[in-house]
Design a protein around this motif. Sequence first.
Motif, PDB file in Angstrom:
ATOM      1  N   ARG A 180      -7.844  -9.483   0.649  1.00 38.13           N
ATOM      2  CA  ARG A 180      -8.490 -10.610   1.650  1.00 38.13           C
ATOM      3  C   ARG A 180      -8.758 -11.856   0.906  1.00 38.13           C
ATOM      4  O   ARG A 180      -8.324 -13.017   0.917  1.00 38.13           O
ATOM      5  CB  ARG A 180      -9.687 -10.248   2.231  1.00 38.13           C
ATOM      6  N   HIS A 182      -5.984   0.324   7.290  1.00 35.79           N
ATOM      7  CA  HIS A 182      -6.938  -0.947   7.012  1.00 35.79           C
ATOM      8  C   HIS A 182      -8.427  -0.127   6.261  1.00 35.79           C
ATOM      9  O   HIS A 182      -9.278   0.163   6.765  1.00 35.79           O
ATOM     10  CB  HIS A 182      -7.491  -1.578   8.320  1.00 35.79           C
ATOM     11  N   ASN A 183      -8.093   0.014   4.894  1.00 36.88           N
ATOM     12  CA  ASN A 183      -8.968   0.536   4.332  1.00 36.88           C
ATOM     13  C   ASN A 183      -9.533  -0.465   3.077  1.00 36.88           C
ATOM     14  O   ASN A 183      -9.102  -1.508   3.047  1.00 36.88           O
ATOM     15  CB  ASN A 183      -8.593   1.940   3.657  1.00 36.88           C
ATOM     16  N   ALA A 184     -10.126  -0.160   2.015  1.00 37.67           N
ATOM     17  CA  ALA A 184     -10.810  -0.671   1.035  1.00 37.67           C
ATOM     18  C   ALA A 184      -9.714  -1.237   0.335  1.00 37.67           C
ATOM     19  O   ALA A 184      -9.634  -2.430   0.016  1.00 37.67           O
ATOM     20  CB  ALA A 184     -11.540   0.265   0.073  1.00 37.67           C
ATOM     21  N   VAL A 185      -8.510  -0.581  -0.073  1.00 38.73           N
ATOM     22  CA  VAL A 185      -7.291  -0.949  -0.666  1.00 38.73           C
ATOM     23  C   VAL A 185      -6.778  -2.407  -0.048  1.00 38.73           C
ATOM     24  O   VAL A 185      -6.505  -3.557  -0.416  1.00 38.73           O
ATOM     25  CB  VAL A 185      -6.168  -0.115  -0.816  1.00 38.73           C
ATOM     26  N   ASP A 244      -0.264   4.836  -0.768  1.00 41.68           N
ATOM     27  CA  ASP A 244      -1.391   4.695  -0.075  1.00 41.68           C
ATOM     28  C   ASP A 244      -1.195   4.915   1.491  1.00 41.68           C
ATOM     29  O   ASP A 244       0.139   4.846   1.940  1.00 41.68           O
ATOM     30  CB  ASP A 244      -2.176   3.346  -0.082  1.00 41.68           C
ATOM     31  N   GLN A 246       0.937  -1.368   0.111  1.00 41.05           N
ATOM     32  CA  GLN A 246       0.180   0.081  -0.010  1.00 41.05           C
ATOM     33  C   GLN A 246       0.938   1.404   0.233  1.00 41.05           C
ATOM     34  O   GLN A 246       0.616   2.299  -0.709  1.00 41.05           O
ATOM     35  CB  GLN A 246      -0.839   0.095   1.283  1.00 41.05           C
ATOM     36  N   TYR A 264      -8.288  -4.267   2.401  1.00 38.62           N
ATOM     37  CA  TYR A 264      -9.022  -5.539   2.361  1.00 38.62           C
ATOM     38  C   TYR A 264      -9.291  -5.732   1.057  1.00 38.62           C
ATOM     39  O   TYR A 264      -9.737  -7.112   0.846  1.00 38.62           O
ATOM     40  CB  TYR A 264     -10.447  -5.133   3.096  1.00 38.62           C
ATOM     41  N   SER A 265      -9.128  -5.430   0.023  1.00 38.28           N
ATOM     42  CA  SER A 265      -8.981  -5.996  -1.513  1.00 38.28           C
ATOM     43  C   SER A 265      -8.058  -7.083  -1.556  1.00 38.28           C
ATOM     44  O   SER A 265      -8.356  -7.951  -2.549  1.00 38.28           O
ATOM     45  CB  SER A 265      -8.849  -4.940  -2.439  1.00 38.28           C
TER      46      SER A 265
END
Length: 137
Positions: free
Chosen positions: A127, A119-122, A115, A109, A124-125
Amino acid sequence: MATKKQRQIKKLVKEEIMPLTSKYKTTFKDIKVWFKHLNDTIFEGKLSPFNDIKIKQIRDPKVKVWGQVVINDSKRKGTRQFVLEMLPYYRNKKEFVDTLAHECIHLYQMANLGDTGNHNAVFYSYRPKMNQLGLEI
Protein backbone atom coordinates in the motif's frame (compact mmCIF):
# COMPACT_ATOMS: atom_id res chain seq x y z
CA MET A 1 13.30 9.91 -1.53
CA ALA A 2 11.54 8.83 -4.71
CA THR A 3 13.61 7.36 -7.50
CA LYS A 4 13.62 8.83 -11.00
CA LYS A 5 11.37 5.99 -12.23
CA GLN A 6 8.91 6.57 -9.35
CA ARG A 7 8.74 10.29 -10.17
CA GLN A 8 8.11 9.45 -13.85
CA ILE A 9 5.28 7.05 -13.00
CA LYS A 10 3.73 9.50 -10.54
CA LYS A 11 3.80 12.15 -13.28
CA LEU A 12 2.20 9.68 -15.73
CA VAL A 13 -0.52 8.91 -13.19
CA LYS A 14 -1.27 12.61 -12.79
CA GLU A 15 -1.17 13.47 -16.49
CA GLU A 16 -2.51 10.36 -18.20
CA ILE A 17 -5.12 8.94 -15.86
CA MET A 18 -6.47 12.10 -14.28
CA PRO A 19 -9.06 13.65 -14.36
CA LEU A 20 -11.51 10.94 -13.39
CA THR A 21 -14.27 12.05 -15.71
CA SER A 22 -14.39 9.72 -18.69
CA LYS A 23 -15.28 6.05 -19.03
CA TYR A 24 -12.26 3.91 -19.93
CA LYS A 25 -12.19 0.99 -22.41
CA THR A 26 -9.64 -1.68 -21.47
CA THR A 27 -7.00 -2.51 -24.10
CA PHE A 28 -4.31 -5.16 -24.22
CA LYS A 29 -1.80 -2.44 -25.10
CA ASP A 30 -2.56 -0.46 -21.93
CA ILE A 31 -2.39 -3.61 -19.82
CA LYS A 32 1.09 -4.35 -21.19
CA VAL A 33 2.31 -0.74 -20.92
CA TRP A 34 1.07 -0.26 -17.36
CA PHE A 35 2.23 -3.74 -16.31
CA LYS A 36 5.76 -2.73 -17.36
CA HIS A 37 5.52 0.59 -15.49
CA LEU A 38 4.29 -1.14 -12.33
CA ASN A 39 6.78 -3.99 -12.61
CA ASP A 40 9.75 -1.65 -13.02
CA THR A 41 8.65 0.72 -10.27
CA ILE A 42 7.02 -1.44 -7.60
CA PHE A 43 8.54 -4.88 -8.15
CA GLU A 44 12.00 -3.86 -9.43
CA GLY A 45 11.45 -5.81 -12.67
CA LYS A 46 11.09 -9.15 -10.83
CA LEU A 47 7.49 -9.84 -11.81
CA SER A 48 7.01 -12.27 -14.69
CA PRO A 49 4.21 -11.36 -17.10
CA PHE A 50 0.84 -13.07 -16.83
CA ASN A 51 0.67 -16.27 -18.90
CA ASP A 52 -2.54 -15.05 -20.50
CA ILE A 53 -4.77 -11.97 -20.38
CA LYS A 54 -8.53 -11.94 -20.86
CA ILE A 55 -10.75 -8.89 -21.12
CA LYS A 56 -14.21 -10.07 -20.13
CA GLN A 57 -17.15 -9.60 -17.83
CA ILE A 58 -16.35 -11.22 -14.50
CA ARG A 59 -19.34 -12.50 -12.61
CA ASP A 60 -19.35 -13.50 -8.97
CA PRO A 61 -22.75 -13.47 -7.27
CA LYS A 62 -21.15 -12.79 -3.86
CA VAL A 63 -18.97 -9.75 -4.63
CA LYS A 64 -18.27 -7.07 -7.25
CA VAL A 65 -15.09 -8.09 -9.11
CA TRP A 66 -13.00 -5.51 -11.02
CA GLY A 67 -10.21 -7.94 -11.93
CA GLN A 68 -8.73 -11.24 -10.87
CA VAL A 69 -5.82 -13.63 -11.26
CA VAL A 70 -6.97 -17.13 -12.14
CA ILE A 71 -4.58 -20.01 -11.50
CA ASN A 72 -4.55 -22.89 -14.00
CA ASP A 73 -2.67 -25.91 -12.67
CA SER A 74 -1.84 -28.82 -14.95
CA LYS A 75 -1.19 -31.86 -12.78
CA ARG A 76 -0.14 -33.92 -15.80
CA LYS A 77 2.42 -31.37 -16.97
CA GLY A 78 3.28 -30.14 -13.48
CA THR A 79 2.86 -26.51 -14.54
CA ARG A 80 1.06 -23.49 -13.15
CA GLN A 81 -0.23 -20.60 -15.22
CA PHE A 82 -1.50 -17.24 -14.02
CA VAL A 83 -4.26 -15.66 -16.11
CA LEU A 84 -5.23 -12.02 -15.68
CA GLU A 85 -8.91 -11.19 -16.15
CA MET A 86 -9.90 -7.53 -16.47
CA LEU A 87 -13.25 -5.91 -17.19
CA PRO A 88 -13.89 -4.45 -20.65
CA TYR A 89 -14.76 -1.03 -19.14
CA TYR A 90 -13.91 0.91 -16.01
CA ARG A 91 -15.39 4.14 -14.70
CA ASN A 92 -12.10 5.86 -15.58
CA LYS A 93 -8.49 5.05 -16.39
CA LYS A 94 -7.37 5.42 -12.78
CA GLU A 95 -9.75 2.66 -11.71
CA PHE A 96 -8.23 0.49 -14.47
CA VAL A 97 -4.62 1.18 -13.33
CA ASP A 98 -5.53 0.72 -9.64
CA THR A 99 -7.12 -2.64 -10.50
CA LEU A 100 -4.15 -3.77 -12.57
CA ALA A 101 -1.76 -2.78 -9.74
CA HIS A 102 -3.94 -4.72 -7.29
CA GLU A 103 -3.78 -7.84 -9.48
CA CYS A 104 -0.01 -7.44 -9.96
CA ILE A 105 0.41 -7.61 -6.18
CA HIS A 106 -1.56 -10.88 -6.14
CA LEU A 107 0.62 -12.24 -8.95
CA TYR A 108 3.80 -11.28 -7.09
CA GLN A 109 2.52 -12.89 -3.90
CA MET A 110 1.76 -16.19 -5.63
CA ALA A 111 4.43 -16.45 -8.33
CA ASN A 112 7.40 -14.84 -6.59
CA LEU A 113 6.79 -15.38 -2.88
CA GLY A 114 4.82 -18.65 -2.89
CA ASP A 115 2.17 -16.88 -0.82
CA THR A 116 -1.57 -17.62 -0.94
CA GLY A 117 -2.37 -14.42 -2.79
CA ASN A 118 -4.93 -13.44 -0.16
CA HIS A 119 -5.51 -9.92 1.15
CA ASN A 120 -3.06 -10.46 4.00
CA ALA A 121 -0.14 -8.57 5.57
CA VAL A 122 2.06 -9.27 2.54
CA PHE A 123 -0.59 -7.84 0.21
CA TYR A 124 -1.13 -4.70 2.29
CA SER A 125 2.62 -4.13 2.67
CA TYR A 126 2.48 -2.75 -0.90
CA ARG A 127 0.00 0.00 0.00
CA PRO A 128 2.68 2.63 0.83
CA LYS A 129 4.49 2.04 -2.49
CA MET A 130 1.23 2.32 -4.41
CA ASN A 131 0.12 5.44 -2.53
CA GLN A 132 3.49 7.06 -3.20
CA LEU A 133 2.69 6.77 -6.91
CA GLY A 134 -0.84 8.11 -6.49
CA LEU A 135 -2.41 4.65 -6.80
CA GLU A 136 -4.73 2.78 -4.47
CA ILE A 137 -5.06 -0.94 -3.81
